[in-house]
Design a protein around this motif. Structure first.
Motif, PDB file in Angstrom:
ATOM      1  N   THR A 160       1.090  -1.401   0.011  1.00  0.00           N
ATOM      2  CA  THR A 160      -0.063   0.033  -0.216  1.00  0.00           C
ATOM      3  C   THR A 160       0.945   1.206   0.114  1.00  0.00           C
ATOM      4  O   THR A 160       0.488   2.353   0.079  1.00  0.00           O
ATOM      5  CB  THR A 160      -1.033   0.004   0.958  1.00  0.00           C
ATOM      6  N   GLY A 161       1.797   1.401   0.078  1.00  0.00           N
ATOM      7  CA  GLY A 161       3.199   1.900   0.343  1.00  0.00           C
ATOM      8  C   GLY A 161       4.305   1.918   0.813  1.00  0.00           C
ATOM      9  O   GLY A 161       4.578   0.693   0.021  1.00  0.00           O
ATOM     10  N   GLN A 162       5.513   3.237   0.838  1.00  0.00           N
ATOM     11  CA  GLN A 162       6.782   2.100   0.500  1.00  0.00           C
ATOM     12  C   GLN A 162       6.722   1.955   1.559  1.00  0.00           C
ATOM     13  O   GLN A 162       6.175   2.067   2.805  1.00  0.00           O
ATOM     14  CB  GLN A 162       7.514   3.584   0.611  1.00  0.00           C
ATOM     15  N   PRO A 163       7.445   0.594   2.260  1.00  0.00           N
ATOM     16  CA  PRO A 163       8.315  -0.065   3.374  1.00  0.00           C
ATOM     17  C   PRO A 163       8.252   1.162   4.439  1.00  0.00           C
ATOM     18  O   PRO A 163       9.709   2.069   3.967  1.00  0.00           O
ATOM     19  CB  PRO A 163       8.920  -1.407   3.271  1.00  0.00           C
ATOM     20  N   VAL A 164       9.049   0.831   5.931  1.00  0.00           N
ATOM     21  CA  VAL A 164       9.636   1.647   6.870  1.00  0.00           C
ATOM     22  C   VAL A 164      10.684   1.108   6.539  1.00  0.00           C
ATOM     23  O   VAL A 164      11.237  -0.319   6.251  1.00  0.00           O
ATOM     24  CB  VAL A 164       8.240   1.277   8.019  1.00  0.00           C
ATOM     25  N   LYS A 165      12.045   1.835   6.515  1.00  0.00           N
ATOM     26  CA  LYS A 165      12.902   1.524   6.504  1.00  0.00           C
ATOM     27  C   LYS A 165      13.861   1.811   7.538  1.00  0.00           C
ATOM     28  O   LYS A 165      13.658   2.633   8.390  1.00  0.00           O
ATOM     29  CB  LYS A 165      13.593   2.593   5.267  1.00  0.00           C
ATOM     30  N   VAL A 166      14.982   0.724   7.855  1.00  0.00           N
ATOM     31  CA  VAL A 166      15.582   0.936   9.267  1.00  0.00           C
ATOM     32  C   VAL A 166      17.341  -0.042   8.890  1.00  0.00           C
ATOM     33  O   VAL A 166      17.636  -0.922   8.003  1.00  0.00           O
ATOM     34  CB  VAL A 166      14.910   0.511  10.140  1.00  0.00           C
ATOM     35  N   HIS A 167      18.592   0.942   9.458  1.00  0.00           N
ATOM     36  CA  HIS A 167      19.377   0.825   9.125  1.00  0.00           C
ATOM     37  C   HIS A 167      20.180  -0.287  10.655  1.00  0.00           C
ATOM     38  O   HIS A 167      20.112   0.718  11.174  1.00  0.00           O
ATOM     39  CB  HIS A 167      20.542   1.633   8.950  1.00  0.00           C
ATOM     40  N   TRP A 168      20.540  -1.632  10.814  1.00  0.00           N
ATOM     41  CA  TRP A 168      20.557  -2.329  11.879  1.00  0.00           C
ATOM     42  C   TRP A 168      22.346  -2.727  11.924  1.00  0.00           C
ATOM     43  O   TRP A 168      22.339  -3.624  11.082  1.00  0.00           O
ATOM     44  CB  TRP A 168      19.416  -3.288  12.132  1.00  0.00           C
ATOM     45  N   GLY A 169      22.936  -2.161  11.485  1.00  0.00           N
ATOM     46  CA  GLY A 169      24.554  -2.177  10.798  1.00  0.00           C
ATOM     47  C   GLY A 169      25.083  -3.175  12.096  1.00  0.00           C
ATOM     48  O   GLY A 169      24.937  -3.437  13.115  1.00  0.00           O
ATOM     49  N   TYR A 170      25.974  -4.655  11.138  1.00  0.00           N
ATOM     50  CA  TYR A 170      26.878  -5.420  11.883  1.00  0.00           C
ATOM     51  C   TYR A 170      28.052  -5.533  11.026  1.00  0.00           C
ATOM     52  O   TYR A 170      27.559  -4.972  10.028  1.00  0.00           O
ATOM     53  CB  TYR A 170      25.972  -6.193  11.794  1.00  0.00           C
TER      54      TYR A 170
END
Length: 167
Positions: free
Chosen positions: A103-113
């Motif tokens: 229904t729209g763009q997804p929620v984006k998050v950065h979890w760096g490793y």
């Protein structure tokens, strides 16, 4: 309604595959309607054998694990993505494509490793780095699964995912 999560890393050979495996494993164990996928902007075409080894050693199914392009998730018949998680700094810095199907763009998050492939200490050092990365990713995936995903609005979800990134 299934929550679809895409985990991105540039080469889709280690960290993103660990994330996909851990999230699908925990979702199944906890009876959550969540489905994880992994992909990369420049996939290597192969999954690092140590990623598969540490997943299998933890009792996690690796059938179907493969290195693939994020292009597979941009078509109109792709799963409708709710969340996109980047797990490497280079993928986080890249411009993500437009993901269709929802229904729209997804929620984006950065979890760096850090890349466990770069660990020192030869084979034992790399194996330890892969296992520690699997555990760290698994912990965040458990936190994600504790969220009331079905009832969260976009802003609330973004804030919750950002909070997990700081834990």
């Amino acid at each position: 309604m299934t929550v679809h999560v895409l985990i991105l890393c540039t080469h889709n050979s280690a960290r993103s595959v660990l994330g996909e495996g851990m999230l699908n494993h925990w979702a199944k164990q906890l009876g959550k309607d969540v489905r994880a996928f992994s992909a990369g902007s420049a996939p290597s075409g192969r999954v690092n054998p140590l990623a598969l080894d540490v997943l299998q050693a933890a009792g996690i199914d690796t059938a179907g694990c493969r290195s693939k392009s994020w292009d597979e998730f941009t078509s109109t018949d792709a799963p409708p993505l709710s969340i996109v998680i980047t797990v490497c700094d280079s993928a986080a810095a890249e411009q993500c494509p437009v993901f269709f199907g929802g229904t729209g763009q997804p929620v984006k998050v950065h979890w760096g490793y850090p890349d466990p492939s770069d660990a020192e200490g030869g084979e034992p050092g790399k194996r330890r780095a892969f296992e520690l990365t699997r555990q760290a990713i698994g912990y965040r995936m458990l936190q994600l699964l504790q969220l009331p995903l079905a009832t969260m609005g976009r802003t609330e979800l973004q804030q919750a995912l950002a909070a997990i990134s700081r834990s």
